[in-house]
Enzyme design. Sequence first.
Site, PDB file in Angstrom:
ATOM      1  N   GLU A 173       0.876  -1.169   0.000  1.00 16.24           N
ATOM      2  CA  GLU A 173       0.000   0.000   0.000  1.00 16.24           C
ATOM      3  C   GLU A 173       0.909   1.213   0.000  1.00 16.24           C
ATOM      4  O   GLU A 173       1.587   1.508   0.982  1.00 16.24           O
ATOM      5  CB  GLU A 173      -0.924  -0.031   1.223  1.00 16.24           C
ATOM      6  CG  GLU A 173      -2.091   0.943   1.117  1.00 16.24           C
ATOM      7  CD  GLU A 173      -1.759   2.318   1.659  1.00 16.24           C
ATOM      8  OE1 GLU A 173      -1.559   3.243   0.838  1.00 16.24           O
ATOM      9  OE2 GLU A 173      -1.697   2.459   2.880  1.00 16.24           O
TER      10      GLU A 173
ATOM     11  N   CYS B 284      -1.560   8.941   3.195  1.00 19.43           N
ATOM     12  CA  CYS B 284      -1.473   8.484   1.806  1.00 19.43           C
ATOM     13  C   CYS B 284      -2.710   8.836   0.999  1.00 19.43           C
ATOM     14  O   CYS B 284      -2.657   8.944  -0.221  1.00 19.43           O
ATOM     15  CB  CYS B 284      -1.226   6.972   1.761  1.00 19.43           C
ATOM     16  SG  CYS B 284      -2.490   5.995   2.615  1.00 19.43           S
TER      17      CYS B 284
END
Length: 488
Positions: free
Chosen positions: A255, A289
Amino acid sequence: MPMSIARALLIGGAEIPARSGARTDVVNPYTGAVYASVAAAGPADVTAAVDAAHAAFGEWADLPPAQRRAVFLRAADLLESRAAQGAEYMAGEVGGARPWAEFNAAVAAGVLREAAAAITAPRGEVLASAQPGVLGLAVRRPLGVVAAFAPWNAPIILSTRAVAAPLAAGNTVVLKASEAAPLASGLFIADVLAEAGLPAGVLNVITNDLADAPAVAQALIADERVRAVNFTGSTTVGRIIGTLAAEHLKPAVLELGGKNSVIVLEDADIDYAVRAAVFGAFANSGQICMSADRILVHESVAGEFLEKFCAAVESLPTGDPADPATVIGPMVNEAAAQRVSSLVRDAVAKGAVVRAGGGTPEGAVHRATVLTGVPVDADIHHAEIFGPACVVDTFATDAEAVAKANDTEHGLSAGVITENATHALRVAAGLHTGIVHINDQSVGDEPQAPFGGVKNSGYGRFGGRWGIEAFSNTRWVTVATEQLPFPG
Protein backbone atom coordinates in the site's frame (compact mmCIF):
# COMPACT_ATOMS: atom_id res chain seq x y z
CA MET A 1 5.25 9.54 30.84
CA PRO A 2 9.02 10.20 31.10
CA MET A 3 10.53 12.71 28.75
CA SER A 4 12.99 10.13 27.42
CA ILE A 5 11.92 6.54 26.87
CA ALA A 6 14.34 3.61 26.43
CA ARG A 7 13.23 0.40 24.72
CA ALA A 8 14.90 -2.70 23.30
CA LEU A 9 13.96 -5.20 20.60
CA LEU A 10 10.99 -7.47 21.28
CA ILE A 11 12.01 -11.02 20.34
CA GLY A 12 10.45 -14.21 21.65
CA GLY A 13 8.41 -12.33 24.23
CA ALA A 14 11.42 -10.63 25.82
CA GLU A 15 13.06 -7.23 25.43
CA ILE A 16 16.65 -7.73 24.37
CA PRO A 17 19.35 -5.32 23.17
CA ALA A 18 20.71 -5.39 19.67
CA ARG A 19 23.62 -7.84 19.42
CA SER A 20 25.93 -4.99 18.49
CA GLY A 21 24.75 -2.94 21.45
CA ALA A 22 23.83 -0.11 19.08
CA ARG A 23 20.99 2.29 19.82
CA THR A 24 19.31 5.10 17.92
CA ASP A 25 17.50 8.24 19.10
CA VAL A 26 14.05 9.51 18.17
CA VAL A 27 13.80 13.31 18.14
CA ASN A 28 10.60 15.22 18.89
CA PRO A 29 9.98 17.26 15.70
CA TYR A 30 8.33 20.12 17.60
CA THR A 31 10.79 20.59 20.47
CA GLY A 32 13.95 19.16 18.92
CA ALA A 33 14.61 17.16 22.10
CA VAL A 34 15.37 13.43 22.20
CA TYR A 35 12.07 11.71 22.98
CA ALA A 36 13.14 8.07 22.95
CA SER A 37 16.11 5.76 22.49
CA VAL A 38 15.63 2.29 20.99
CA ALA A 39 17.83 -0.64 20.07
CA ALA A 40 19.29 -0.46 16.57
CA ALA A 41 18.98 -3.92 15.07
CA GLY A 42 21.19 -5.45 12.41
CA PRO A 43 20.81 -8.56 10.24
CA ALA A 44 21.76 -10.92 13.11
CA ASP A 45 18.89 -9.54 15.18
CA VAL A 46 16.53 -10.06 12.27
CA THR A 47 17.54 -13.71 12.13
CA ALA A 48 16.86 -14.04 15.86
CA ALA A 49 13.41 -12.53 15.41
CA VAL A 50 12.59 -14.92 12.56
CA ASP A 51 13.89 -17.80 14.71
CA ALA A 52 11.37 -16.85 17.39
CA ALA A 53 8.50 -16.41 14.96
CA HIS A 54 9.24 -19.70 13.22
CA ALA A 55 9.38 -21.56 16.54
CA ALA A 56 6.03 -20.09 17.65
CA PHE A 57 4.18 -20.76 14.40
CA GLY A 58 2.95 -24.31 14.91
CA GLU A 59 1.42 -23.74 18.33
CA TRP A 60 -0.23 -20.46 17.30
CA ALA A 61 -1.65 -21.89 14.07
CA ASP A 62 -3.09 -24.87 15.99
CA LEU A 63 -4.56 -22.83 18.84
CA PRO A 64 -8.37 -23.20 18.84
CA PRO A 65 -9.93 -20.28 16.95
CA ALA A 66 -12.05 -19.17 19.90
CA GLN A 67 -8.90 -18.74 22.00
CA ARG A 68 -7.16 -16.74 19.31
CA ARG A 69 -10.26 -14.56 18.89
CA ALA A 70 -10.34 -13.85 22.64
CA VAL A 71 -6.81 -12.42 22.47
CA PHE A 72 -7.82 -9.96 19.77
CA LEU A 73 -10.97 -8.84 21.59
CA ARG A 74 -9.05 -8.22 24.82
CA ALA A 75 -6.40 -6.32 22.87
CA ALA A 76 -9.02 -4.06 21.26
CA ASP A 77 -10.36 -3.07 24.69
CA LEU A 78 -6.86 -2.50 26.04
CA LEU A 79 -5.87 -0.37 23.08
CA GLU A 80 -8.90 1.88 23.52
CA SER A 81 -8.11 2.26 27.21
CA ARG A 82 -4.58 3.36 26.32
CA ALA A 83 -5.48 5.93 23.67
CA ALA A 84 -3.90 8.71 25.74
CA GLN A 85 -0.59 6.83 25.90
CA GLY A 86 -0.69 6.28 22.15
CA ALA A 87 -1.36 9.97 21.64
CA GLU A 88 1.70 10.85 23.72
CA TYR A 89 3.87 8.55 21.64
CA MET A 90 2.56 10.02 18.38
CA ALA A 91 3.05 13.60 19.54
CA GLY A 92 6.55 12.90 20.85
CA GLU A 93 7.80 10.91 17.88
CA VAL A 94 6.16 12.45 14.81
CA GLY A 95 4.21 15.50 15.98
CA GLY A 96 0.80 13.90 15.65
CA ALA A 97 -2.00 16.15 16.89
CA ARG A 98 -4.18 14.65 19.64
CA PRO A 99 -7.41 14.31 17.59
CA TRP A 100 -5.48 12.40 14.93
CA ALA A 101 -3.86 10.16 17.55
CA GLU A 102 -7.19 9.39 19.19
CA PHE A 103 -8.62 8.56 15.77
CA ASN A 104 -5.67 6.20 15.27
CA ALA A 105 -6.49 4.34 18.48
CA ALA A 106 -10.18 4.06 17.64
CA VAL A 107 -9.59 2.71 14.13
CA ALA A 108 -6.88 0.32 15.32
CA ALA A 109 -9.26 -1.12 17.92
CA GLY A 110 -11.73 -1.67 15.09
CA VAL A 111 -9.05 -3.44 13.08
CA LEU A 112 -8.47 -5.84 15.98
CA ARG A 113 -12.19 -6.53 16.39
CA GLU A 114 -12.58 -7.18 12.68
CA ALA A 115 -9.61 -9.54 12.82
CA ALA A 116 -11.24 -11.32 15.76
CA ALA A 117 -14.38 -11.82 13.71
CA ALA A 118 -12.36 -13.13 10.77
CA ILE A 119 -10.75 -15.83 12.92
CA THR A 120 -14.03 -17.68 13.36
CA ALA A 121 -15.63 -16.74 10.02
CA PRO A 122 -16.16 -19.50 7.42
CA ARG A 123 -12.91 -20.02 5.53
CA GLY A 124 -13.23 -22.29 2.52
CA GLU A 125 -15.54 -23.72 -0.14
CA VAL A 126 -17.06 -27.00 -1.19
CA LEU A 127 -16.07 -27.78 -4.78
CA ALA A 128 -17.80 -29.72 -7.50
CA SER A 129 -15.88 -32.80 -8.57
CA ALA A 130 -15.91 -34.64 -11.90
CA GLN A 131 -15.23 -37.89 -10.06
CA PRO A 132 -18.28 -39.62 -8.53
CA GLY A 133 -17.90 -40.31 -4.84
CA VAL A 134 -15.37 -37.51 -4.26
CA LEU A 135 -15.90 -34.46 -2.09
CA GLY A 136 -13.71 -31.48 -3.02
CA LEU A 137 -12.76 -28.75 -0.60
CA ALA A 138 -10.85 -25.48 -0.87
CA VAL A 139 -9.53 -24.48 2.55
CA ARG A 140 -7.37 -21.59 3.70
CA ARG A 141 -4.12 -22.39 5.51
CA PRO A 142 -1.64 -19.97 7.16
CA LEU A 143 1.62 -19.29 5.37
CA GLY A 144 4.13 -19.28 8.26
CA VAL A 145 6.22 -16.23 9.15
CA VAL A 146 5.12 -12.89 7.68
CA ALA A 147 7.40 -9.85 7.37
CA ALA A 148 5.53 -6.61 8.09
CA PHE A 149 6.72 -3.03 7.60
CA ALA A 150 4.88 -0.19 9.38
CA PRO A 151 5.12 3.53 8.51
CA TRP A 152 5.20 6.55 10.79
CA ASN A 153 2.35 8.75 9.56
CA ALA A 154 -0.63 6.83 11.00
CA PRO A 155 1.51 4.60 13.17
CA ILE A 156 -1.05 3.01 15.47
CA ILE A 157 -3.54 2.23 12.70
CA LEU A 158 -0.97 1.01 10.23
CA SER A 159 1.14 -1.09 12.60
CA THR A 160 -2.05 -2.76 13.80
CA ARG A 161 -3.20 -3.35 10.23
CA ALA A 162 0.23 -4.72 9.32
CA VAL A 163 -0.05 -7.52 11.90
CA ALA A 164 -3.78 -8.10 12.49
CA ALA A 165 -4.75 -10.05 9.37
CA PRO A 166 -1.55 -12.14 9.27
CA LEU A 167 -2.00 -13.10 12.92
CA ALA A 168 -5.71 -13.75 12.49
CA ALA A 169 -4.94 -16.10 9.60
CA GLY A 170 -2.69 -18.12 11.93
CA ASN A 171 0.70 -16.74 10.92
CA THR A 172 3.44 -15.36 13.13
CA VAL A 173 4.96 -11.95 12.38
CA VAL A 174 8.21 -10.04 12.47
CA LEU A 175 7.27 -6.35 12.41
CA LYS A 176 9.86 -3.78 11.38
CA ALA A 177 8.77 -0.54 13.00
CA SER A 178 9.33 2.83 11.37
CA GLU A 179 12.61 4.49 12.26
CA ALA A 180 10.70 7.72 12.94
CA ALA A 181 8.10 6.16 15.25
CA PRO A 182 9.36 2.90 16.75
CA LEU A 183 7.10 3.20 19.78
CA ALA A 184 3.82 4.12 18.09
CA SER A 185 4.39 2.01 14.95
CA GLY A 186 5.53 -1.19 16.62
CA LEU A 187 6.24 -1.58 20.31
CA PHE A 188 2.93 -0.05 21.43
CA ILE A 189 0.71 -2.57 19.62
CA ALA A 190 3.05 -5.42 20.60
CA ASP A 191 2.74 -4.42 24.27
CA VAL A 192 -1.04 -4.35 24.00
CA LEU A 193 -1.24 -7.75 22.30
CA ALA A 194 1.17 -9.30 24.79
CA GLU A 195 -0.89 -8.10 27.74
CA ALA A 196 -3.99 -9.46 25.99
CA GLY A 197 -2.42 -12.91 25.99
CA LEU A 198 -0.64 -13.24 22.65
CA PRO A 199 1.92 -16.03 23.15
CA ALA A 200 5.63 -15.20 23.18
CA GLY A 201 7.25 -15.20 19.75
CA VAL A 202 4.01 -14.82 17.78
CA LEU A 203 4.73 -11.11 17.24
CA ASN A 204 8.33 -9.85 17.27
CA VAL A 205 9.34 -6.21 16.78
CA ILE A 206 12.56 -4.96 15.21
CA THR A 207 13.67 -1.34 15.59
CA ASN A 208 16.64 0.05 13.71
CA ASP A 209 18.61 3.11 12.73
CA LEU A 210 17.64 4.67 9.40
CA ALA A 211 21.11 3.97 7.98
CA ASP A 212 20.64 0.24 8.61
CA ALA A 213 17.16 -0.01 7.04
CA PRO A 214 18.28 -1.51 3.70
CA ALA A 215 20.31 -4.28 5.37
CA VAL A 216 17.52 -5.04 7.86
CA ALA A 217 14.88 -5.23 5.12
CA GLN A 218 17.10 -7.39 2.93
CA ALA A 219 17.81 -9.84 5.77
CA LEU A 220 14.14 -10.07 6.71
CA ILE A 221 12.73 -10.65 3.23
CA ALA A 222 15.55 -12.98 2.16
CA ASP A 223 15.10 -15.37 5.10
CA GLU A 224 13.63 -18.53 3.58
CA ARG A 225 11.30 -19.00 6.55
CA VAL A 226 9.54 -15.71 5.77
CA ARG A 227 6.70 -16.62 3.43
CA ALA A 228 4.97 -13.29 2.72
CA VAL A 229 5.58 -9.55 2.99
CA ASN A 230 3.39 -6.54 3.64
CA PHE A 231 4.53 -2.95 3.39
CA THR A 232 2.85 0.42 3.77
CA GLY A 233 4.86 3.46 2.80
CA SER A 234 6.20 5.46 -0.11
CA THR A 235 6.14 4.24 -3.68
CA THR A 236 9.91 4.68 -3.88
CA VAL A 237 10.61 2.28 -1.02
CA GLY A 238 7.69 0.06 -2.04
CA ARG A 239 9.40 -0.63 -5.37
CA ILE A 240 12.44 -1.90 -3.48
CA ILE A 241 10.39 -4.06 -1.11
CA GLY A 242 8.32 -5.47 -3.99
CA THR A 243 11.44 -6.26 -5.99
CA LEU A 244 13.06 -8.06 -3.04
CA ALA A 245 9.89 -10.07 -2.43
CA ALA A 246 9.66 -11.03 -6.11
CA GLU A 247 13.31 -12.10 -6.18
CA HIS A 248 12.55 -14.56 -3.39
CA LEU A 249 9.18 -15.65 -4.87
CA LYS A 250 7.19 -14.31 -1.95
CA PRO A 251 3.75 -12.72 -2.25
CA ALA A 252 3.50 -9.11 -1.14
CA VAL A 253 0.79 -6.63 -0.25
CA LEU A 254 1.97 -3.10 -0.99
CA GLU A 255 0.00 0.00 0.00
CA LEU A 256 1.94 2.93 -1.39
CA GLY A 257 1.66 6.63 -2.12
CA GLY A 258 -1.24 8.58 -3.55
CA LYS A 259 -1.94 11.66 -5.61
CA ASN A 260 -5.58 11.95 -4.67
CA SER A 261 -8.29 14.27 -5.92
CA VAL A 262 -11.57 15.51 -4.49
CA ILE A 263 -14.01 16.48 -7.24
CA VAL A 264 -16.65 19.08 -6.34
CA LEU A 265 -19.52 18.87 -8.84
CA GLU A 266 -21.75 21.79 -9.77
CA ASP A 267 -24.65 20.72 -7.53
CA ALA A 268 -22.55 20.24 -4.38
CA ASP A 269 -23.44 21.90 -1.09
CA ILE A 270 -20.51 24.33 -1.05
CA ASP A 271 -20.26 24.75 2.71
CA TYR A 272 -20.20 20.97 3.12
CA ALA A 273 -17.68 20.62 0.29
CA VAL A 274 -15.38 23.15 1.99
CA ARG A 275 -15.47 21.31 5.31
CA ALA A 276 -14.84 18.00 3.59
CA ALA A 277 -11.98 19.32 1.48
CA VAL A 278 -10.26 20.98 4.45
CA PHE A 279 -10.32 17.67 6.29
CA GLY A 280 -9.19 15.69 3.26
CA ALA A 281 -6.27 17.99 2.49
CA PHE A 282 -5.04 18.93 5.97
CA ALA A 283 -5.82 16.14 8.46
CA ASN A 284 -2.50 15.13 10.07
CA SER A 285 -0.91 18.09 8.28
CA GLY A 286 -1.53 16.34 4.96
CA GLN A 287 0.71 13.40 5.88
CA ILE A 288 -1.75 10.67 4.90
CA CYS A 289 -1.47 8.48 1.81
CA MET A 290 -5.11 9.38 1.01
CA SER A 291 -4.71 13.14 1.52
CA ALA A 292 -6.31 15.32 -1.12
CA ASP A 293 -3.49 16.90 -3.10
CA ARG A 294 -5.94 18.33 -5.66
CA ILE A 295 -9.39 19.86 -5.21
CA LEU A 296 -11.11 19.95 -8.60
CA VAL A 297 -14.10 22.31 -8.60
CA HIS A 298 -16.71 22.88 -11.29
CA GLU A 299 -16.13 26.31 -12.79
CA SER A 300 -19.69 27.46 -11.99
CA VAL A 301 -19.06 27.26 -8.22
CA ALA A 302 -15.30 27.71 -8.12
CA GLY A 303 -15.32 31.34 -6.96
CA GLU A 304 -17.55 30.72 -3.95
CA PHE A 305 -15.72 27.52 -3.06
CA LEU A 306 -12.24 29.06 -3.23
CA GLU A 307 -13.16 32.07 -1.10
CA LYS A 308 -14.70 29.93 1.66
CA PHE A 309 -12.03 27.24 1.43
CA CYS A 310 -9.12 29.66 1.81
CA ALA A 311 -10.79 31.38 4.75
CA ALA A 312 -11.25 28.03 6.47
CA VAL A 313 -7.65 27.02 5.79
CA GLU A 314 -6.25 30.28 7.15
CA SER A 315 -8.15 29.73 10.41
CA LEU A 316 -6.75 26.25 11.14
CA PRO A 317 -5.04 26.18 14.58
CA THR A 318 -1.32 25.57 14.08
CA GLY A 319 1.55 24.65 16.38
CA ASP A 320 1.98 22.39 19.41
CA PRO A 321 0.68 18.86 18.77
CA ALA A 322 0.05 18.39 22.49
CA ASP A 323 -2.64 21.10 22.36
CA PRO A 324 -5.96 19.33 21.65
CA ALA A 325 -7.06 22.26 19.46
CA THR A 326 -4.12 21.96 17.07
CA VAL A 327 -4.93 20.82 13.53
CA ILE A 328 -1.68 21.69 11.73
CA GLY A 329 1.12 20.36 13.90
CA PRO A 330 4.76 19.82 12.96
CA MET A 331 5.64 17.55 10.09
CA VAL A 332 7.72 14.46 10.81
CA ASN A 333 10.93 16.51 10.68
CA GLU A 334 12.32 19.81 9.42
CA ALA A 335 13.49 18.22 6.16
CA ALA A 336 9.91 17.22 5.34
CA ALA A 337 8.71 20.79 5.95
CA GLN A 338 11.48 22.16 3.74
CA ARG A 339 10.52 19.69 1.00
CA VAL A 340 6.93 20.99 0.96
CA SER A 341 8.19 24.57 0.98
CA SER A 342 10.40 23.75 -1.99
CA LEU A 343 7.43 22.34 -3.92
CA VAL A 344 5.46 25.53 -3.23
CA ARG A 345 8.34 27.81 -4.25
CA ASP A 346 8.87 25.86 -7.48
CA ALA A 347 5.17 26.14 -8.36
CA VAL A 348 5.12 29.88 -7.66
CA ALA A 349 8.26 30.41 -9.75
CA LYS A 350 6.46 28.72 -12.66
CA GLY A 351 3.31 30.84 -12.36
CA ALA A 352 1.18 29.43 -9.51
CA VAL A 353 -0.50 31.73 -6.99
CA VAL A 354 -0.55 31.19 -3.21
CA ARG A 355 -4.12 31.78 -2.04
CA ALA A 356 -3.59 30.83 1.61
CA GLY A 357 -0.62 30.02 3.80
CA GLY A 358 2.79 29.78 2.21
CA GLY A 359 5.81 31.37 3.78
CA THR A 360 8.88 29.84 5.38
CA PRO A 361 8.47 26.87 7.72
CA GLU A 362 9.15 27.39 11.41
CA GLY A 363 11.22 24.34 12.24
CA ALA A 364 9.07 21.37 11.24
CA VAL A 365 5.84 23.42 11.08
CA HIS A 366 4.62 24.42 7.62
CA ARG A 367 1.49 26.55 7.36
CA ALA A 368 -1.53 25.09 5.59
CA THR A 369 -1.19 26.30 2.00
CA VAL A 370 -3.52 26.58 -0.99
CA LEU A 371 -2.29 27.08 -4.56
CA THR A 372 -4.12 27.87 -7.79
CA GLY A 373 -2.90 28.21 -11.37
CA VAL A 374 -0.34 25.41 -11.01
CA PRO A 375 1.17 24.57 -14.42
CA VAL A 376 1.79 20.99 -15.49
CA ASP A 377 5.57 21.52 -15.46
CA ALA A 378 5.56 22.35 -11.73
CA ASP A 379 6.94 19.59 -9.52
CA ILE A 380 3.88 19.75 -7.27
CA HIS A 381 1.61 18.84 -10.19
CA HIS A 382 3.06 15.32 -10.32
CA ALA A 383 4.70 14.71 -6.93
CA GLU A 384 2.84 13.41 -3.92
CA ILE A 385 2.84 16.43 -1.59
CA PHE A 386 2.55 14.53 1.70
CA GLY A 387 2.29 17.75 3.65
CA PRO A 388 -0.06 20.65 4.43
CA ALA A 389 -0.52 21.99 0.90
CA CYS A 390 -3.03 21.43 -1.86
CA VAL A 391 -3.89 22.66 -5.33
CA VAL A 392 -7.33 23.96 -6.35
CA ASP A 393 -8.19 23.65 -10.04
CA THR A 394 -11.37 23.97 -12.08
CA PHE A 395 -13.15 21.94 -14.74
CA ALA A 396 -16.03 22.50 -17.14
CA THR A 397 -17.17 18.94 -17.85
CA ASP A 398 -17.18 15.59 -16.09
CA ALA A 399 -14.77 14.23 -18.67
CA GLU A 400 -12.31 17.04 -17.90
CA ALA A 401 -12.57 16.40 -14.16
CA VAL A 402 -11.92 12.69 -14.62
CA ALA A 403 -8.98 13.34 -16.95
CA LYS A 404 -7.36 15.71 -14.44
CA ALA A 405 -7.90 13.32 -11.55
CA ASN A 406 -6.36 10.45 -13.54
CA ASP A 407 -3.35 12.52 -14.64
CA THR A 408 -1.00 10.81 -12.19
CA GLU A 409 1.00 7.61 -11.85
CA HIS A 410 -0.85 6.90 -8.59
CA GLY A 411 -4.31 5.46 -8.05
CA LEU A 412 -5.20 5.18 -4.39
CA SER A 413 -8.27 7.20 -3.41
CA ALA A 414 -10.68 9.89 -4.57
CA GLY A 415 -13.75 11.77 -3.40
CA VAL A 416 -16.71 13.04 -5.41
CA ILE A 417 -18.89 15.63 -3.67
CA THR A 418 -22.41 16.13 -5.00
CA GLU A 419 -26.05 15.97 -3.99
CA ASN A 420 -26.73 13.60 -6.91
CA ALA A 421 -25.42 10.09 -6.24
CA THR A 422 -26.28 8.85 -9.73
CA HIS A 423 -24.19 11.65 -11.23
CA ALA A 424 -21.35 10.83 -8.84
CA LEU A 425 -21.42 7.14 -9.76
CA ARG A 426 -20.99 8.06 -13.42
CA VAL A 427 -17.97 10.20 -12.55
CA ALA A 428 -16.54 7.58 -10.20
CA ALA A 429 -16.74 4.91 -12.91
CA GLY A 430 -14.05 6.72 -14.86
CA LEU A 431 -11.59 7.20 -11.99
CA HIS A 432 -8.50 4.96 -11.89
CA THR A 433 -8.32 4.43 -8.13
CA GLY A 434 -8.70 1.55 -5.71
CA ILE A 435 -11.02 3.61 -3.48
CA VAL A 436 -13.76 6.16 -4.27
CA HIS A 437 -15.86 7.98 -1.65
CA ILE A 438 -19.08 9.58 -2.91
CA ASN A 439 -20.28 12.77 -1.24
CA ASP A 440 -17.13 12.58 0.83
CA GLN A 441 -13.45 13.46 0.59
CA SER A 442 -10.55 11.10 -0.11
CA VAL A 443 -9.50 10.09 3.43
CA GLY A 444 -11.36 7.10 4.84
CA ASP A 445 -10.51 3.76 6.41
CA GLU A 446 -12.77 1.01 7.72
CA PRO A 447 -11.26 -2.30 8.84
CA GLN A 448 -13.84 -4.50 7.12
CA ALA A 449 -13.34 -2.85 3.70
CA PRO A 450 -10.82 -3.81 0.96
CA PHE A 451 -8.11 -1.16 1.31
CA GLY A 452 -5.51 -0.59 -1.40
CA GLY A 453 -4.72 1.08 -4.68
CA VAL A 454 -3.94 0.56 -8.34
CA LYS A 455 -1.13 1.73 -10.62
CA ASN A 456 1.83 2.98 -8.59
CA SER A 457 -0.21 3.02 -5.39
CA GLY A 458 0.49 -0.67 -4.96
CA TYR A 459 -1.32 -3.99 -5.13
CA GLY A 460 -3.14 -6.40 -2.86
CA ARG A 461 -5.76 -5.51 -0.28
CA PHE A 462 -5.86 -5.17 3.49
CA GLY A 463 -9.12 -5.44 5.40
CA GLY A 464 -11.86 -7.98 6.05
CA ARG A 465 -11.75 -11.29 4.20
CA TRP A 466 -9.36 -9.78 1.66
CA GLY A 467 -6.69 -9.49 4.35
CA ILE A 468 -7.16 -13.10 5.40
CA GLU A 469 -6.89 -14.23 1.78
CA ALA A 470 -3.73 -12.17 1.30
CA PHE A 471 -1.97 -13.93 4.17
CA SER A 472 -3.09 -17.50 3.64
CA ASN A 473 -2.86 -20.16 0.95
CA THR A 474 -5.71 -22.03 -0.68
CA ARG A 475 -5.32 -25.79 -0.29
CA TRP A 476 -7.31 -28.22 -2.45
CA VAL A 477 -8.43 -31.23 -0.40
CA THR A 478 -10.37 -34.22 -1.76
CA VAL A 479 -12.17 -36.86 0.24
CA ALA A 480 -13.13 -40.12 -1.48
CA THR A 481 -16.40 -41.17 0.14
CA GLU A 482 -16.18 -44.61 -1.47
CA GLN A 483 -13.49 -46.79 -2.99
CA LEU A 484 -12.50 -45.43 -6.38
CA PRO A 485 -12.49 -47.59 -9.55
CA PHE A 486 -8.77 -47.63 -10.34
CA PRO A 487 -7.85 -49.52 -13.53
CA GLY A 488 -6.35 -53.01 -13.34
